[in-house]
Design a protein around this motif. Sequence first.
Motif, PDB file in Angstrom:
ATOM      1  N   LEU A 202      -0.884   5.362   3.917  1.00 17.02           N
ATOM      2  CA  LEU A 202      -0.235   6.668   3.743  1.00 17.02           C
ATOM      3  C   LEU A 202       0.044   6.892   2.267  1.00 17.02           C
ATOM      4  CD1 LEU A 202       2.327   6.202   6.669  1.00 17.02           C
ATOM      5  CD2 LEU A 202       0.055   7.240   6.792  1.00 17.02           C
ATOM      6  N   GLY A 203      -0.747   7.768   1.644  1.00 17.36           N
ATOM      7  CA  GLY A 203      -0.569   8.048   0.218  1.00 17.36           C
ATOM      8  C   GLY A 203      -0.958   9.486  -0.062  1.00 17.36           C
ATOM      9  N   GLY A 204      -1.489   9.747  -1.261  1.00 21.78           N
ATOM     10  CA  GLY A 204      -1.970  11.079  -1.563  1.00 21.78           C
ATOM     11  C   GLY A 204      -3.021  11.484  -0.536  1.00 21.78           C
ATOM     12  N   SER A 205      -3.783  10.501  -0.124  1.00 20.76           N
ATOM     13  CA  SER A 205      -4.754  10.652   0.961  1.00 20.76           C
ATOM     14  C   SER A 205      -4.383   9.590   1.995  1.00 20.76           C
ATOM     15  CB  SER A 205      -6.137  10.400   0.366  1.00 20.76           C
ATOM     16  OG  SER A 205      -7.111  10.377   1.363  1.00 20.76           O
ATOM     17  N   SER A 206      -4.407   9.968   3.281  1.00 27.56           N
ATOM     18  CA  SER A 206      -3.856   9.062   4.305  1.00 27.56           C
ATOM     19  C   SER A 206      -4.820   8.880   5.469  1.00 27.56           C
ATOM     20  CB  SER A 206      -2.551   9.644   4.871  1.00 27.56           C
ATOM     21  OG  SER A 206      -1.607   9.853   3.853  1.00 27.56           O
ATOM     22  N   SER A 274       5.299  21.482  -2.505  1.00 32.94           N
ATOM     23  CA  SER A 274       4.660  20.443  -3.317  1.00 32.94           C
ATOM     24  C   SER A 274       3.698  19.647  -2.452  1.00 32.94           C
ATOM     25  CB  SER A 274       5.740  19.505  -3.871  1.00 32.94           C
ATOM     26  OG  SER A 274       5.176  18.333  -4.428  1.00 32.94           O
ATOM     27  N   ASN A 275       2.800  18.918  -3.131  1.00 33.46           N
ATOM     28  CA  ASN A 275       1.913  18.015  -2.396  1.00 33.46           C
ATOM     29  C   ASN A 275       2.470  16.590  -2.405  1.00 33.46           C
ATOM     30  OD1 ASN A 275       1.436  17.041  -4.925  1.00 33.46           O
ATOM     31  ND2 ASN A 275      -0.696  17.678  -5.031  1.00 33.46           N
ATOM     32  N   ASP A 276       3.661  16.418  -2.965  1.00 30.25           N
ATOM     33  CA  ASP A 276       4.262  15.085  -3.078  1.00 30.25           C
ATOM     34  C   ASP A 276       5.418  14.958  -2.079  1.00 30.25           C
ATOM     35  OD1 ASP A 276       5.916  12.866  -3.962  1.00 30.25           O
ATOM     36  OD2 ASP A 276       4.707  12.901  -5.788  1.00 30.25           O
ATOM     37  N   VAL A 277       5.345  13.924  -1.244  1.00 29.66           N
ATOM     38  CA  VAL A 277       6.357  13.739  -0.189  1.00 29.66           C
ATOM     39  C   VAL A 277       7.783  13.723  -0.758  1.00 29.66           C
ATOM     40  CG1 VAL A 277       7.256  12.059   1.460  1.00 29.66           C
ATOM     41  CG2 VAL A 277       4.851  12.533   1.394  1.00 29.66           C
ATOM     42  N   ARG A 278       7.930  13.154  -1.970  1.00 32.25           N
ATOM     43  CA  ARG A 278       9.292  13.089  -2.549  1.00 32.25           C
ATOM     44  C   ARG A 278       9.872  14.478  -2.744  1.00 32.25           C
ATOM     45  NH1 ARG A 278       7.112   8.977  -7.010  1.00 32.25           N
ATOM     46  NH2 ARG A 278       5.381  10.383  -6.669  1.00 32.25           N
ATOM     47  N   ASP A 279       9.070  15.403  -3.275  1.00 31.44           N
ATOM     48  CA  ASP A 279       9.547  16.774  -3.486  1.00 31.44           C
ATOM     49  C   ASP A 279       9.772  17.468  -2.146  1.00 31.44           C
ATOM     50  OD1 ASP A 279       9.046  16.227  -6.136  1.00 31.44           O
ATOM     51  OD2 ASP A 279       7.041  17.152  -6.083  1.00 31.44           O
ATOM     52  N   THR A 322       0.977   0.868   4.217  1.00 27.01           N
ATOM     53  CA  THR A 322       0.581   0.634   2.827  1.00 27.01           C
ATOM     54  C   THR A 322       0.398   1.970   2.104  1.00 27.01           C
ATOM     55  OG1 THR A 322      -0.931  -0.678   1.442  1.00 27.01           O
ATOM     56  CG2 THR A 322      -1.942   0.582   3.194  1.00 27.01           C
ATOM     57  N   ALA A 323       0.172   1.891   0.775  1.00 27.35           N
ATOM     58  CA  ALA A 323      -0.032   3.029  -0.144  1.00 27.35           C
ATOM     59  C   ALA A 323       1.301   3.737  -0.444  1.00 27.35           C
ATOM     60  CB  ALA A 323      -1.082   3.991   0.379  1.00 27.35           C
ATOM     61  N   GLY A 324       1.233   4.696  -1.383  1.00 21.48           N
ATOM     62  CA  GLY A 324       2.442   5.292  -1.970  1.00 21.48           C
ATOM     63  C   GLY A 324       3.539   5.680  -0.987  1.00 21.48           C
ATOM     64  N   ILE A 325       3.192   6.389   0.079  1.00 21.38           N
ATOM     65  CA  ILE A 325       4.203   6.810   1.060  1.00 21.38           C
ATOM     66  C   ILE A 325       4.576   5.622   1.945  1.00 21.38           C
ATOM     67  CG2 ILE A 325       4.685   8.372   2.980  1.00 21.38           C
ATOM     68  CD1 ILE A 325       2.572  10.311   1.773  1.00 21.38           C
ATOM     69  N   GLY A 326       3.566   4.914   2.433  1.00 23.43           N
ATOM     70  CA  GLY A 326       3.800   3.781   3.337  1.00 23.43           C
ATOM     71  C   GLY A 326       4.642   2.687   2.704  1.00 23.43           C
ATOM     72  N   GLU A 327       4.508   2.500   1.389  1.00 21.76           N
ATOM     73  CA  GLU A 327       5.235   1.420   0.709  1.00 21.76           C
ATOM     74  C   GLU A 327       6.646   1.817   0.308  1.00 21.76           C
ATOM     75  OE1 GLU A 327       2.846   0.004  -2.623  1.00 21.76           O
ATOM     76  OE2 GLU A 327       1.081   0.191  -1.352  1.00 21.76           O
ATOM     77  N   ASN A 328       6.925   3.129   0.295  1.00 22.97           N
ATOM     78  CA  ASN A 328       8.200   3.572  -0.289  1.00 22.97           C
ATOM     79  C   ASN A 328       9.084   4.434   0.603  1.00 22.97           C
ATOM     80  OD1 ASN A 328       8.028   2.598  -3.125  1.00 22.97           O
ATOM     81  ND2 ASN A 328       6.121   3.758  -3.032  1.00 22.97           N
ATOM     82  N   ASP A 329       8.497   5.106   1.574  1.00 25.82           N
ATOM     83  CA  ASP A 329       9.280   6.089   2.309  1.00 25.82           C
ATOM     84  C   ASP A 329       9.916   5.442   3.552  1.00 25.82           C
ATOM     85  OD1 ASP A 329      10.305   8.287   3.719  1.00 25.82           O
ATOM     86  OD2 ASP A 329       8.864   9.613   2.734  1.00 25.82           O
ATOM     87  N   VAL A 330      11.144   4.960   3.349  1.00 25.39           N
ATOM     88  CA  VAL A 330      11.884   4.231   4.384  1.00 25.39           C
ATOM     89  C   VAL A 330      12.090   5.112   5.619  1.00 25.39           C
ATOM     90  CG1 VAL A 330      14.145   3.195   4.869  1.00 25.39           C
ATOM     91  CG2 VAL A 330      13.021   2.781   2.664  1.00 25.39           C
TER      92      VAL A 330
HETATM   93  P1  AMP Z   1      -1.111   6.816  -3.519  1.00 27.56           P
HETATM   94  O1  AMP Z   1      -2.185   7.768  -3.141  1.00 27.56           O
HETATM   95  O2  AMP Z   1      -1.103   5.560  -2.733  1.00 27.56           O
HETATM   96  O3  AMP Z   1      -1.012   6.587  -5.005  1.00 27.56           O
HETATM   97  O4  AMP Z   1       0.272   7.540  -3.116  1.00 27.56           O
HETATM   98  C1  AMP Z   1       0.756   8.651  -3.850  1.00 27.56           C
HETATM   99  C2  AMP Z   1       1.770   9.388  -2.997  1.00 27.56           C
HETATM  100  O5  AMP Z   1       2.808   8.483  -2.576  1.00 27.56           O
HETATM  101  C3  AMP Z   1       2.516  10.473  -3.773  1.00 27.56           C
HETATM  102  O6  AMP Z   1       1.822  11.697  -3.696  1.00 27.56           O
HETATM  103  C4  AMP Z   1       3.836  10.552  -3.034  1.00 27.56           C
HETATM  104  O7  AMP Z   1       3.742  11.521  -2.010  1.00 27.56           O
HETATM  105  C5  AMP Z   1       4.004   9.202  -2.365  1.00 27.56           C
HETATM  106  N1  AMP Z   1       5.122   8.452  -2.942  1.00 27.56           N
HETATM  107  C6  AMP Z   1       5.149   7.740  -4.081  1.00 27.56           C
HETATM  108  N2  AMP Z   1       6.380   7.198  -4.273  1.00 27.56           N
HETATM  109  C7  AMP Z   1       7.136   7.583  -3.240  1.00 27.56           C
HETATM  110  C8  AMP Z   1       8.506   7.369  -2.850  1.00 27.56           C
HETATM  111  N3  AMP Z   1       9.336   6.641  -3.608  1.00 27.56           N
HETATM  112  N4  AMP Z   1       8.916   7.932  -1.690  1.00 27.56           N
HETATM  113  C9  AMP Z   1       8.079   8.663  -0.944  1.00 27.56           C
HETATM  114  N5  AMP Z   1       6.796   8.906  -1.258  1.00 27.56           N
HETATM  115  C10 AMP Z   1       6.332   8.383  -2.380  1.00 27.56           C
END
Ligand code: AMP
Length: 394
Positions: A202-206, A274-279, A322-330
């Motif tokens: 789960l990241g920018g692309s999931s 936004s395209n970013d889960v944090r926003d 795994t990936a950005g969302i999977g690693e960080n979004d509790v």
């Molecule tokens: P990746 O494609 O694995 O680099 O993941 C990038 C995506 O991870 C970003 O677009 C965010 O949506 C998400 N991301 C990164 N850090 C966090 C965080 N601390 N909490 C939630 N989502 C996050």
Amino acid sequence: MKILIANLGSTSFKYRLFDMDGSSSSMIASGGFERVSEYTPCIEKMLEDLVAEGHLASGSEIDAVGFKTVLGKDLSGCVDADEKVLAALEGFKEVAPAHNPAYAEGIRCFERLLPEVRRVALFETAFYQWMTPAAFSYAIPQAWRDLGIRRYGFHGASHKFIAERTAKLFGRYDVADRVRSLYVDGPGEFSAEPFRVLSCHLGGSSSVTGIKNGLAIGTSMGFSPQSGLPQNNRVGDLDSMAVPYACKMLGIEVGEAERQLNKESGLLGLSGVSNDVRDVREAAAGGSEEAKLAIDTLVDSIRHWMGSFYFKMGGAEVISFTAGIGENDVELRSAVCAGLEDLGVHIDQAANEATIRGKEGVISTDDSAVKVVVIPANEELVIAREVYRQVSKD
Ligand code: AMP
């Protein structure tokens, strides 16, 4: 053995140089360029920098260059990046327009600059080459299937890494060994107790992949990476009738529909923020119903695919994030695993909250029948390992 991994994004060029041997690997150097329109000057500058910084005496000291190619027509796996690969990238350039021309340019550039250095392509589709026809076929006419329209699957390097890492974490070395040698020796036979993983990248692309005994049995990704889960600004799954209908009603051409589905959809399209889960989370916390819907839709889609593979595999031993969302979004991990106690999934909230920012860990309780883990992605290292295996087998 010195292995350089070239990661050619649609507007970026990133690289990592590894020193590999049979049992260990270390990263010697890394770097990259943003807002790239031509790759050749970046590759030339990278080689200059690697020499100037003392990492290499010259470019020809590199033993192999690895490319994370996305989608090839009639070609997959981990293979030498030769004319066959270039033809395969060309054959599907319309399906992966942001990636295939970039990789073709990158491969040609290395061929010109360092002709003696071996070039290896690891296709993102490689991990899915043992899916059954029933799992990869679309119910379309033969003429469409003859064009190569089928489910392929992407994020293969990442999901394969999860297949190996989860097996090791839970003592299934038989499965880990099978995964490690998959692209060199093929899958062989397997008859031990099943080891089944629901792997969520789960990241920018999931994508979600069902992995049984180290092999992908299904993927949420389809013919192109514009499928499956809602992506950052890409649509994910959509009924095929929606495109002609929207074109007619909005008075737009197919090309414009494609642009909107690729650039203005997904989390961005749903949330309008936004395209970013944090926003998107921040907007949801501030009361935006659209932002809340974007997160809920993502969670629903992840669970939809996990449920499908759970059923097809007849259960699961592990759920992996795994990936950005999977690693960080509790919160998202909690929501994905909510209400699954009857299936034996129990989250340890303290462990869940503590496992962020690149940490690996188990986030389920000790008595959870299904283990839930967070495993940081490191795609460049995964590719370097595959390239090493490929080059060492000769
Ligand atoms: P990746 O494609 O694995 O680099 O993941 C990038 C995506 O991870 C970003 O677009 C965010 O949506 C998400 N991301 C990164 N850090 C966090 C965080 N601390 N909490 C939630 N989502 C996050």
